[in-house]
Design an enzyme around this catalytic site. Sequence first.
Site, PDB file in Angstrom:
ATOM      1  N   ARG A  17       0.825  -1.213   0.000  1.00 29.61           N
ATOM      2  CA  ARG A  17       0.000   0.000   0.000  1.00 29.61           C
ATOM      3  C   ARG A  17       0.856   1.260   0.000  1.00 29.61           C
ATOM      4  O   ARG A  17       0.420   2.325  -0.447  1.00 29.61           O
ATOM      5  CB  ARG A  17      -0.990  -0.033   1.166  1.00 29.61           C
ATOM      6  N   GLU A  41       5.807  -8.584  15.944  1.00 29.37           N
ATOM      7  CA  GLU A  41       5.253  -9.129  17.182  1.00 29.37           C
ATOM      8  C   GLU A  41       5.924 -10.481  17.495  1.00 29.37           C
ATOM      9  O   GLU A  41       6.302 -10.747  18.630  1.00 29.37           O
ATOM     10  CB  GLU A  41       3.739  -9.288  17.003  1.00 29.37           C
TER      11      GLU A  41
HETATM   12  P1  AMP Z   1       4.453  -1.246  12.233  1.00 31.34           P
HETATM   13  O1  AMP Z   1       5.827  -1.626  11.786  1.00 31.34           O
HETATM   14  O2  AMP Z   1       3.991  -2.003  13.436  1.00 31.34           O
HETATM   15  O3  AMP Z   1       4.289   0.248  12.403  1.00 31.34           O
HETATM   16  O4  AMP Z   1       3.449  -1.719  11.108  1.00 31.34           O
HETATM   17  C1  AMP Z   1       3.260  -0.970  10.032  1.00 31.34           C
HETATM   18  C2  AMP Z   1       2.951  -1.816   8.815  1.00 31.34           C
HETATM   19  O5  AMP Z   1       2.045  -2.882   9.059  1.00 31.34           O
HETATM   20  C3  AMP Z   1       2.341  -0.938   7.783  1.00 31.34           C
HETATM   21  O6  AMP Z   1       2.946  -1.221   6.546  1.00 31.34           O
HETATM   22  C4  AMP Z   1       0.872  -1.284   7.793  1.00 31.34           C
HETATM   23  O7  AMP Z   1       0.396  -1.356   6.505  1.00 31.34           O
HETATM   24  C5  AMP Z   1       0.769  -2.603   8.496  1.00 31.34           C
HETATM   25  N1  AMP Z   1      -0.198  -2.604   9.607  1.00 31.34           N
HETATM   26  C6  AMP Z   1       0.092  -2.758  10.924  1.00 31.34           C
HETATM   27  N2  AMP Z   1      -1.004  -2.752  11.683  1.00 31.34           N
HETATM   28  C7  AMP Z   1      -2.040  -2.548  10.844  1.00 31.34           C
HETATM   29  C8  AMP Z   1      -3.458  -2.437  11.021  1.00 31.34           C
HETATM   30  N3  AMP Z   1      -4.050  -2.518  12.218  1.00 31.34           N
HETATM   31  N4  AMP Z   1      -4.212  -2.210   9.923  1.00 31.34           N
HETATM   32  C9  AMP Z   1      -3.634  -2.143   8.699  1.00 31.34           C
HETATM   33  N5  AMP Z   1      -2.323  -2.257   8.467  1.00 31.34           N
HETATM   34  C10 AMP Z   1      -1.519  -2.462   9.523  1.00 31.34           C
END
Ligand code: AMP
Length: 172
Positions: free
Chosen positions: A60, A97
Amino acid sequence: MTLDLRSKIRDVPDFPKKGILFKDVMPLIGDAAYFAESIRQLAEWSRPREPDLVLGAEARGFIFGAALAYDLGAGFIAARKPGKLPWETVEATYALEYGTDSLEVHRDSIAAGARVIVLDDVLATGGTAKAKCELVERLGGIVAGALFVIELTFLNGREQLAGHDVHSLIQY
Ligand code: AMP
């Protein structure tokens, strides 16, 4: 009248796994007026930061990132999962995670001193965005800003991006 971007974000419970409330941006990008408004708002924040490049990760991040780069008159850099890019790459690994993941960019994609907007659809824990900022800086670029369509504020992703200019269009 400004369109309410939030009205086009769909909540999908338990995707991709149980306990995750997935923020689905497909209704937003599928509507011409709302997609254009989201890019307009991303560009409005980015333009004063004078970016040369926008960096987005699959999948995306490519959609919003390429449209934003075009609007700004900037170039676009693809950050991809390991093994997808054809030429020589640099890699950054970040915590998930459970376990780790990595992103790569081409090693010649950012000229020294280039100003880069790091973009994604969602800021969750911040690990992905932090890895992208590290790639920019390792190649000698400057992070001109870290920009997101959606920020899940309860996950405190901004803390991972301390020292950077961070902005999101929609907060939950
Ligand atoms: P993070 O590294 O935890 O900030 O995760 C970010 C990435 O995971 C981004 O590329 C988001 O597209 C995806 N992502 C994480 N959590 C969500 C969520 N609740 N809804 C949609 N996409 C998410």
